[in-house]
Motif scaffolding. Sequence first.
Motif, PDB file in Angstrom:
ATOM      1  N   UNK A   1       0.824  -1.203   0.000  1.00  0.00           N
ATOM      2  CA  UNK A   1       0.000   0.000   0.000  1.00  0.00           C
ATOM      3  C   UNK A   1       0.865   1.262   0.000  1.00  0.00           C
ATOM      4  N   UNK A   2       0.490   2.192  -0.854  1.00  0.00           N
ATOM      5  CA  UNK A   2       1.081   3.531  -0.895  1.00  0.00           C
ATOM      6  C   UNK A   2       0.077   4.508  -0.299  1.00  0.00           C
ATOM      7  N   UNK A   3       0.451   5.143   0.798  1.00  0.00           N
ATOM      8  CA  UNK A   3      -0.439   6.096   1.469  1.00  0.00           C
ATOM      9  C   UNK A   3      -0.012   7.535   1.275  1.00  0.00           C
ATOM     10  N   UNK A   4       1.126   7.769   0.655  1.00  0.00           N
ATOM     11  CA  UNK A   4       1.731   9.095   0.788  1.00  0.00           C
ATOM     12  C   UNK A   4       2.174   9.770  -0.499  1.00  0.00           C
ATOM     13  N   UNK A   5       2.488   9.023  -1.527  1.00  0.00           N
ATOM     14  CA  UNK A   5       3.147   9.623  -2.688  1.00  0.00           C
ATOM     15  C   UNK A   5       2.341   9.461  -3.976  1.00  0.00           C
ATOM     16  N   UNK A   6       2.354  10.501  -4.799  1.00  0.00           N
ATOM     17  CA  UNK A   6       1.785  10.438  -6.138  1.00  0.00           C
ATOM     18  C   UNK A   6       2.916  10.073  -7.104  1.00  0.00           C
ATOM     19  N   UNK A   7       2.721   8.983  -7.822  1.00  0.00           N
ATOM     20  CA  UNK A   7       3.712   8.526  -8.796  1.00  0.00           C
ATOM     21  C   UNK A   7       5.136   8.473  -8.233  1.00  0.00           C
ATOM     22  N   UNK A   8       5.245   7.983  -7.026  1.00  0.00           N
ATOM     23  CA  UNK A   8       6.552   7.658  -6.457  1.00  0.00           C
ATOM     24  C   UNK A   8       7.342   8.811  -5.887  1.00  0.00           C
ATOM     25  N   UNK A   9       7.146  10.019  -6.370  1.00  0.00           N
ATOM     26  CA  UNK A   9       8.001  11.138  -5.964  1.00  0.00           C
ATOM     27  C   UNK A   9       7.288  12.214  -5.156  1.00  0.00           C
TER      28      UNK A   9
ATOM     29  N   UNK B   1       2.233   1.894 -15.953  1.00  0.00           N
ATOM     30  CA  UNK B   1       0.980   2.647 -15.846  1.00  0.00           C
ATOM     31  C   UNK B   1       1.226   4.057 -15.346  1.00  0.00           C
ATOM     32  N   UNK B   2       2.117   4.191 -14.372  1.00  0.00           N
ATOM     33  CA  UNK B   2       2.463   5.522 -13.858  1.00  0.00           C
ATOM     34  C   UNK B   2       3.136   6.353 -14.948  1.00  0.00           C
ATOM     35  N   UNK B   3       3.994   5.717 -15.706  1.00  0.00           N
ATOM     36  CA  UNK B   3       4.725   6.446 -16.750  1.00  0.00           C
ATOM     37  C   UNK B   3       3.758   6.880 -17.853  1.00  0.00           C
ATOM     38  N   UNK B   4       2.839   5.994 -18.205  1.00  0.00           N
ATOM     39  CA  UNK B   4       1.813   6.322 -19.200  1.00  0.00           C
ATOM     40  C   UNK B   4       0.971   7.522 -18.734  1.00  0.00           C
TER      41      UNK B   4
ATOM     42  N   UNK C   1      -6.391   2.819  -9.215  1.00  0.00           N
ATOM     43  CA  UNK C   1      -5.723   2.843  -7.916  1.00  0.00           C
ATOM     44  C   UNK C   1      -5.256   1.455  -7.502  1.00  0.00           C
ATOM     45  N   UNK C   2      -5.474   0.482  -8.358  1.00  0.00           N
ATOM     46  CA  UNK C   2      -4.923  -0.856  -8.156  1.00  0.00           C
ATOM     47  C   UNK C   2      -3.932  -1.075  -9.285  1.00  0.00           C
ATOM     48  N   UNK C   3      -2.698  -1.401  -8.944  1.00  0.00           N
ATOM     49  CA  UNK C   3      -1.601  -1.327  -9.911  1.00  0.00           C
ATOM     50  C   UNK C   3      -0.739  -2.574  -9.891  1.00  0.00           C
ATOM     51  N   UNK C   4       0.054  -2.749 -10.947  1.00  0.00           N
ATOM     52  CA  UNK C   4       1.008  -3.862 -10.912  1.00  0.00           C
ATOM     53  C   UNK C   4       1.953  -3.747  -9.711  1.00  0.00           C
ATOM     54  N   UNK C   5       2.514  -2.551  -9.542  1.00  0.00           N
ATOM     55  CA  UNK C   5       3.411  -2.323  -8.402  1.00  0.00           C
ATOM     56  C   UNK C   5       3.184  -0.895  -7.918  1.00  0.00           C
ATOM     57  N   UNK C   6       3.042  -0.708  -6.619  1.00  0.00           N
ATOM     58  CA  UNK C   6       2.896   0.657  -6.115  1.00  0.00           C
ATOM     59  C   UNK C   6       4.209   1.413  -6.320  1.00  0.00           C
ATOM     60  N   UNK C   7       4.080   2.716  -6.507  1.00  0.00           N
ATOM     61  CA  UNK C   7       5.255   3.537  -6.798  1.00  0.00           C
ATOM     62  C   UNK C   7       5.987   3.957  -5.533  1.00  0.00           C
ATOM     63  N   UNK C   8       5.385   3.691  -4.400  1.00  0.00           N
ATOM     64  CA  UNK C   8       5.992   3.996  -3.099  1.00  0.00           C
ATOM     65  C   UNK C   8       5.314   3.077  -2.092  1.00  0.00           C
ATOM     66  N   UNK C   9       6.089   2.491  -1.200  1.00  0.00           N
ATOM     67  CA  UNK C   9       5.505   1.556  -0.229  1.00  0.00           C
ATOM     68  C   UNK C   9       5.516   2.164   1.167  1.00  0.00           C
ATOM     69  N   UNK C  10       4.331   2.271   1.764  1.00  0.00           N
ATOM     70  CA  UNK C  10       4.237   2.676   3.172  1.00  0.00           C
ATOM     71  C   UNK C  10       3.836   1.515   4.068  1.00  0.00           C
TER      72      UNK C  10
END
Lengths: 501, 501
Positions: free
Chosen positions: A366-374, A485-488, A408-417
Amino acid sequence: MTQERIKVASLLDKVMSAAEAAQLFEDGMVVGSSGFTKAGDSKEVLPAFADRVAAGEKVQITLLTGASLGHGTDGKLAAAGALKKRMPFQVDATLRGKINQGEILYLDQHLSEAAELLHNGFMKLDLAVLEVAGIEKDGSLIPTTSVGNSASFAALADKVILEVNESVPLDVLGIHDIYMAESYPYRNVIPVVAADNKIGRRTIPLDISKVVAIVRTSKHDSPADIAAPDAKTTAIAGHILKFLEAEVEAERLTERLLPLQAGIGKVANAVLTGFKDSNFKHLTMFSEVLQDSTFDLIDAGVMDFASASSITVSAECYDRVMNNLDAYRDKMVLRPQNISNTPGLIRRLGVIAINTAIEFDIYGNVNSTHISGSRLMNGIGGSGDFARNAYLSIFVTQAASKENKISHVLPMVSHVDHTEHDVDILVTDVGLADLRGLAPRERAIEIINNCVHEDYREELKTYFERACAEVGGQTPHLLGEAFAWHIRLAETGSMKKTVTA
Amino acid sequence: MTQERIKVASLLDKVMSAAEAAQLFEDGMVVGSSGFTKAGDSKEVLPAFADRVAAGEKVQITLLTGASLGHGTDGKLAAAGALKKRMPFQVDATLRGKINQGEILYLDQHLSEAAELLHNGFMKLDLAVLEVAGIEKDGSLIPTTSVGNSASFAALADKVILEVNESVPLDVLGIHDIYMAESYPYRNVIPVVAADNKIGRRTIPLDISKVVAIVRTSKHDSPADIAAPDAKTTAIAGHILKFLEAEVEAERLTERLLPLQAGIGKVANAVLTGFKDSNFKHLTMFSEVLQDSTFDLIDAGVMDFASASSITVSAECYDRVMNNLDAYRDKMVLRPQNISNTPGLIRRLGVIAINTAIEFDIYGNVNSTHISGSRLMNGIGGSGDFARNAYLSIFVTQAASKENKISHVLPMVSHVDHTEHDVDILVTDVGLADLRGLAPRERAIEIINNCVHEDYREELKTYFERACAEVGGQTPHLLGEAFAWHIRLAETGSMKKTVTA
């Protein structure tokens, strides 16, 4: 106010204007302020300090709080250039912008751990700014609508500025339970075994020789914005209630459930509101924030007791609570956030934790904090304190948003919390995935079948199947495509392969 | 052995061969076995069950343990096709291969949580296989060299098979402290406030009507493989000891430090061995495994007491401990793993946790379990239990390996087990990064300057600088390049841009 609110006569000559108190801030100071999700924050001194800096003085501080501040204070401080570093939580758009531009450093911390950092001597506190309802004869402080880190700040700061809020009834006395964990190496048991146990004192102890200023205010907390439930939040709440009913049916829980924790926001409110017309009764909360829905449940006789670190409610609910403190005093308690959020109590009480995700992936990270990893959104807040130690750790999000251009369901989250190890149940408006006892490959199937928006289901399924076939492993991933997906989205404005905009 | 080891006369007719006991396994059963990091595992019945399946019978089980098993048992079970699902930990090469091929499901769990899953009714246990030194008159069990999940398995399994190990001295009685957490909603305080507190009973309670078989053995635990310190582990240990000395100098710690936890392996042994000739004294451990180095420190008078869930030592050290139990009995205790690893105690005692990473990234996220995102190595074990709740959470790894073709410090880890929020100190043979109080962009500089192998430092610095300039954000990343090093490794056999093979 004076005699009634400030019962230590020697402190009366410390009363001054906010602008005067703001002169006590020095460049490089580490400042701790009361305030937790808008409640009980500094309404005069921090804004006056922002004004001082906005007027041209070069003074930058590191600012610690309980959680977020109200009244746009974080935004004013950020815009003025008054902040060097901010911790442990924020929700302000202006501050967020400066953080993401790298102009302000942000330490995104578990809410239970900010005080630990200070108590363990990893950081020194120069100044505390604390809102209080009054100062007792023994110099101790009556907090207002939150406790947050105020007890730790009062104990550890070199100097203390008090904001006496005359709009908060003095009979708020008794809704707080101030318990301080001992210092290492002799820290003792925190003797809470049920949400309604009170184990400490009613006021925050203070060495009054540290008080350098007292400022008067009568401003109310910034009200919470309560968005009405919509189709998606109602669907999510429905899935959770149905799931909990099935747990009762399976005799793993009773109709009293276990103490509830719910993050801030629409979904939490929708879930809690759902309890009103359910078969659940004698509910309790062991949470960090009490919202309108909590008091609605108490008023409806469905909830017996609620424990948290703040009251963050609408203007209407604020009046209802403040005008009826005698009725609520035995039904609620506000604790320091290193008690409300402490891992051991959450495990001991068996909390059912419901928190909001930005995104989650097919394996349950789960990513709770970041949009597109950064880019930071808000911060982890208490979600990690609760998720890691809960009896049931539930995360919710919408399946898709922005005309379904974002899944909001993805292959891999861009940031892990929150890692796969700490997540039991995932819920979207589409449905609920029960991950208990499942290995990663089983989780992927459960999540894809139950939580994904239909526009993305096939591609996600194909990703998983290809990862299994081409790479294999415990947690099959195609590293070259995991963030496709994030890059797209960044390149085309949509996560979809064919842009339909 | 009979009368001395089995003090309940009615149980004597349950004694049978391992092959006979192995017939009691049925297809689809959930089986819980003793055994924690090789110690106190099933040495007869599980191998006999593997033989039964290898001979052609189609019987597959879900197998829970404390942690890893010895004697190649996991490998035998995996090779025979006897395992459908395995949890919560393993280290066997054959089993790992089957997991990564997707043939065996693996639930990689925090070691404190496997028992929670059972106690909370999320999974039912059909059968327990428990090694014991003896059965007391009241039917209770004397464990051997580990406790692991055995007390939970004994309480929750429908049927129980006991392996009485006659090679373990009966005066092992008293080194265990069996405390069972109550069920929800009335779970009480776990009253441990120091590593040496004993709070429970000496034996594991058992309803003897559940015993379906007793099997005799005299096999020793598989010995630990203790690798001698090399230049890298010695360097890592040196950095940690120097850091801890500086903490004492800064008066945040005393020469007694706080209770130590150390993961299995060379680095942990090197660090602990380093304490022998240091100025630290009266040390304690609050850990999950006691290794040779623990007993060396006790013998040297440097360590006062050690708490864990198992004794996993070399053959030489095993004899030393077993032949001197009277001398060690007051200096050690073995606890159930949901006590040794429980979040609340780790926070309360203020544990200094030292665990091994596979890789970490420039922002301090740690991967403990996966190779290149997909393939399982071992499992998270207790590292999450400790890291998340420790006073100091330290992770160690070598800066680079395989002729420096692999960097263990990366732009982004390929799998996250411990998030940036939970990691205080990172150490490689190159140096130590102190992340306390640092925001992500500060952490990146600290890590790049102190931990990275020189062959990768410039590229990592450039990645960080470009991510800041091109994307920005709280945690700047170039999602299209974040896994470039892993992908390069898969394609060329090296993470380096120019392959020098």
